[in-house]
Scaffold this motif. Structure first.
Motif, PDB file in Angstrom:
ATOM      1  N   THR A 148      26.225  19.020   5.775  1.00 51.37           N
ATOM      2  CA  THR A 148      25.561  18.403   4.633  1.00 51.37           C
ATOM      3  C   THR A 148      26.018  16.960   4.425  1.00 51.37           C
ATOM      4  OG1 THR A 148      24.944  18.694   2.310  1.00 51.37           O
ATOM      5  CG2 THR A 148      27.218  19.258   2.897  1.00 51.37           C
ATOM      6  N   VAL A 149      27.265  16.658   4.759  1.00 55.97           N
ATOM      7  CA  VAL A 149      27.742  15.279   4.635  1.00 55.97           C
ATOM      8  C   VAL A 149      26.975  14.357   5.577  1.00 55.97           C
ATOM      9  CG1 VAL A 149      29.693  13.762   5.132  1.00 55.97           C
ATOM     10  CG2 VAL A 149      30.035  15.819   3.763  1.00 55.97           C
ATOM     11  N   TRP A 150      26.900  14.719   6.863  1.00 54.43           N
ATOM     12  CA  TRP A 150      26.189  13.870   7.817  1.00 54.43           C
ATOM     13  C   TRP A 150      24.701  13.796   7.490  1.00 54.43           C
ATOM     14  CZ3 TRP A 150      28.706  10.517  10.472  1.00 54.43           C
ATOM     15  CH2 TRP A 150      30.002  10.791  10.924  1.00 54.43           C
ATOM     16  N   ARG A 151      24.132  14.914   7.060  1.00 57.74           N
ATOM     17  CA  ARG A 151      22.710  14.902   6.698  1.00 57.74           C
ATOM     18  C   ARG A 151      22.430  13.850   5.624  1.00 57.74           C
ATOM     19  NH1 ARG A 151      20.179  16.578   2.294  1.00 57.74           N
ATOM     20  NH2 ARG A 151      22.131  17.433   1.480  1.00 57.74           N
ATOM     21  N   GLN A 152      23.257  13.845   4.578  1.00 58.03           N
ATOM     22  CA  GLN A 152      22.976  12.932   3.479  1.00 58.03           C
ATOM     23  C   GLN A 152      23.164  11.477   3.863  1.00 58.03           C
ATOM     24  OE1 GLN A 152      24.044  13.316  -0.518  1.00 58.03           O
ATOM     25  NE2 GLN A 152      23.179  15.339  -0.756  1.00 58.03           N
ATOM     26  N   ILE A 153      24.277  11.146   4.503  1.00 59.33           N
ATOM     27  CA  ILE A 153      24.524   9.729   4.753  1.00 59.33           C
ATOM     28  C   ILE A 153      23.570   9.154   5.798  1.00 59.33           C
ATOM     29  CG2 ILE A 153      26.933   9.935   4.061  1.00 59.33           C
ATOM     30  CD1 ILE A 153      27.761   9.726   6.949  1.00 59.33           C
ATOM     31  N   ILE A 154      23.003   9.998   6.632  1.00 64.07           N
ATOM     32  CA  ILE A 154      22.071   9.510   7.648  1.00 64.07           C
ATOM     33  C   ILE A 154      20.629   9.539   7.167  1.00 64.07           C
ATOM     34  CG2 ILE A 154      21.078   9.992   9.935  1.00 64.07           C
ATOM     35  CD1 ILE A 154      23.883  10.945  10.793  1.00 64.07           C
ATOM     36  N   SER A 155      20.227  10.614   6.499  1.00 62.69           N
ATOM     37  CA  SER A 155      18.787  10.797   6.265  1.00 62.69           C
ATOM     38  C   SER A 155      18.322  10.631   4.826  1.00 62.69           C
ATOM     39  CB  SER A 155      18.368  12.194   6.753  1.00 62.69           C
ATOM     40  OG  SER A 155      18.966  13.213   5.957  1.00 62.69           O
ATOM     41  N   GLU A 156      19.220  10.618   3.858  1.00 67.64           N
ATOM     42  CA  GLU A 156      18.773  10.489   2.466  1.00 67.64           C
ATOM     43  C   GLU A 156      18.175   9.105   2.218  1.00 67.64           C
ATOM     44  OE1 GLU A 156      19.148  12.325  -0.761  1.00 67.64           O
ATOM     45  OE2 GLU A 156      18.993  14.009   0.613  1.00 67.64           O
ATOM     46  N   PRO A 157      17.016   9.032   1.537  1.00 70.53           N
ATOM     47  CA  PRO A 157      16.410   7.725   1.257  1.00 70.53           C
ATOM     48  C   PRO A 157      17.185   6.904   0.229  1.00 70.53           C
ATOM     49  CG  PRO A 157      15.139   9.494   0.244  1.00 70.53           C
ATOM     50  CD  PRO A 157      16.153  10.153   1.116  1.00 70.53           C
ATOM     51  N   GLY A 158      17.940   7.545  -0.656  1.00 70.22           N
ATOM     52  CA  GLY A 158      18.746   6.823  -1.641  1.00 70.22           C
ATOM     53  C   GLY A 158      20.049   6.361  -1.030  1.00 70.22           C
TER      54      GLY A 158
END
Length: 584
Positions: A148-158
């Motif tokens: 979940t950490v890598w998912r957010q920092i790579i793919s989150e638009p915010g």
């Protein structure tokens, strides 16, 4: 730390090796030896008021008011170049994309910040639940956390929220490695969610949320902290009381508003005493989980409660304030946090570290002073407004001026986690299964020597005041925090790891899309320029560009694998170059 007596004064002065002439692709260490030494060397060596007018009141007696002055037209902001946009995105995101650059150029810096601050996000906790990690088999492991950490920092638009969230995570530290509870992935996720949810909120609120967070309570050992027992001689755990002051809010020494240290008789003035620590520790007693139900992770998301039988009910005095005897536990914590929040050190202490994490390791006192003033009062009488503070940091002349790029003390070492995310975002990496199985990248022998959320201690991966000894940085009285996890072996590991990632992706899941680059791979100039823009904000020197182009041109563009290998080579050598590793 490796001895660096002979380190050059500037990373940009160091040579860059290239792959062997005629090589189809770089070997595991092609060009890496000099590059590793370059990246493990030193960073660059050192070296108004507003006014307004009153609007006349209509009607009433007295002399006819003078006509209002003709408003001065608001100057049209200068167009933002692609290079300026990319540099801005290096400070505000986990990596620039072509779409991001275009959006910054369209909205302008301030407009982009406003847009980003309104972006929603997916919570780490909810993602873990929706992807099936809340099952009994995960009660005693970390499964899902790195995903979940890598998912957010790579793919989150915010992305701005993500970048500020990482900055806060390196200040208000919790590490999943140091949690002594069940459901560690969920406990750490709840801590990160607090940081992200409050990244643009008020710092006082953030102080309270982390104090009542089970993850912080476990990591800093005040979960189930008990009041003193005269019969046994036991005393309350002082860990959180000390770190809350030393690392999170006010630091060890009294500061001026510009972050410079206050002196008395030529010596720094302490901010607190051991007595302050022991008295403050009494406040943080009785804090406990709100339930004994361990069948789900839910209690690790909810705020702690106060067990009155374990809470110190006597008076506690610290930092010139007193919590009266008999004060309710929650109210006592509130008094303590209000006291610390009001301390004059908080604005410069917090502001300087946020600047360091986002823009530059060595902000001038004037820069710190400007941001600290916004922290103390956002213009509407509000203290601790992180939304205003973040905006001011990123729009400050020391962040935005093009002249700052060449300053000998400007910039910062780009963190390894950020470098990997830069690659993923710049080249459209996706996760086939949607789970982003990049994993723990902490190894300094074959990975990045850093992994988000896995700091080795409450002091983070590196201290904000760290200076690599026996270097030009130390001689210039500068700091370079990220060098605390940087040496020749760790940089060789980074280069080798990134070579595999660039060519093969990660596992059988995370893959980049190089189609736009392959389309221009025959033109080494266009290829290197595009990678330079996306990764290094156009800051590669002419000599470095020429060296990378020579390496690319040594690979035929007409063979089946030639275009792809030209892309691999250009990306790897860019990401190993000193000008990329140093974010300016």
């Amino acid at each position: 730390m490796t001895d660096q007596h002979d380190a050059p004064a500037r990373l940009n002065d160091l040579p860059i090796d290239v792959v062997d002439e005629g090589a189809a692709r770089p070997t595991a260490m092609s060009g890496a030896s000099a590059l590793a030494l370059a990246a493990a060397s030193t960073l660059a060596a050192c070296s108004g008021s507003t006014s307004g007018s009153s609007t006349p009141i209509a009607g009433g007696s007295g002399p006819t008011p003078a006509p209002a002055p003709t408003p001065t037209p608001t100057p049209t902001p200068a167009p933002v170049s692609a290079v300026q946009a990319s540099r801005f995105l290096q400070q505000t995101t986990f990596g620039a994309t072509r779409a991001d650059i275009t959006q910054v150029q369209s909205l302008g810096f301030d407009g982009w910040i406003t847009d980003q601050m309104s972006r929603p996000r997916t919570s780490h906790w909810d993602w873990l639940v929706s992807n099936g990690f809340a099952v009994s088999g995960n009660v005693n492991n970390n499964n899902g956390f790195d995903n979940t950490v890598w998912r957010q920092i790579i793919s989150e638009p915010g992305q701005l929220r993500q970048r500020v969230g990482m900055a806060l995570s390196e200040m208000l530290v919790v590490s999943i490695n140091g949690l002594n509870v069940s459901w560690r992935q969920f406990t750490a996720a709840a801590w990160l969610d607090i940081l992200l949810d409050n990244a643009f909120g008020n710092f006082r609120t953030l102080m309270e949320r982390i104090t009542f967070n089970p993850g912080m309570a476990s990591f800093l050992t005040f979960l189930n902290n008990r009041r003193a027992n005269p019969a046994t001689g036991s005393m309350p755990d002082e860990n959180y009381a000390r770190e809350l002051m030393q690392l999170f809010t006010i630091g060890l020494n009294r500061l001026n508003m510009d972050g410079t240290v206050q002196l008395a008789g030529g010596q720094p003035i302490d901010t607190y005493t051991p007595q302050d620590v022991s008295q403050l520790a009494r406040v943080f007693t009785g804090l406990s989980l709100d339930s004994n139900d361990n069948s789900t992770p839910d209690r690790y998301r909810r705020a702690l409660i106060v067990n009155a039988s374990n809470h110190e009910s006597g008076a506690s005095s610290f930092l010139g304030a007193t919590v009266p005897a008999g004060t309710d536990g929650v109210a006592a914590v509130g008094i303590a946090l209000d006291t610390i929040f009001a301390h004059p050190n908080v604005p410069p202490f917090v502001s300087r570290q946020l600047i360091q994490r986002l823009v530059t390791s060595n902000p001038t006192p004037a820069y710190v002073g400007r941001i600290a003033a916004i922290f103390a009062n956002n213009g509407a009488g509000v203290r601790g407004d992180l939304r205003a503070v973040v905006r001011a940091i990123l729009l400050d002349p020391e962040a935005r001026a093009d002249t700052a790029i060449g300053g000998n003390a400007s910039g910062k070492l780009r963190e390894p986690v950020v470098r990997l995310a830069n690659w993923a975002r710049a080249f459209g990496a996706t996760s086939t299964g949607g789970l982003w199985p990049i994993g723990d990248t902490s190894s300094s022998t074959n990975r990045l020597a850093q992994s988000f959320g896995r700091a080795p201690s409450v002091f983070n991966f590196f201290r904000p005041g760290y200076t690599p000894p026996n270097t030009a940085i130390a001689n210039a009285s500068l700091v370079a925090p990220e060098f605390q996890i940087t040496n020749e072996p760790s940089v060789v590991a980074y280069v080798n790891y990134m070579q595999g990632v660039i060519q093969n992706g990660i596992g059988n899941d995370v893959r980049a899309d190089y189609a736009p680059l392959i389309a221009i791979a025959a033109d080494s100039g266009a290829l290197v320029d595009e990678i330079n823009l996306l990764l290094a904000a156009g800051q590669l020197s002419a000599a470095t560009v020429a060296a990378i182009r020579a390496a690319v041109d040594s690979i035929s563009a007409t063979t089946t694998t030639g275009p792809t290998n030209r892309v691999y080579t250009a990306i790897l050598l860019t990401m190993a170059s000193p000008e990329y590793i140093t974010q300016r």
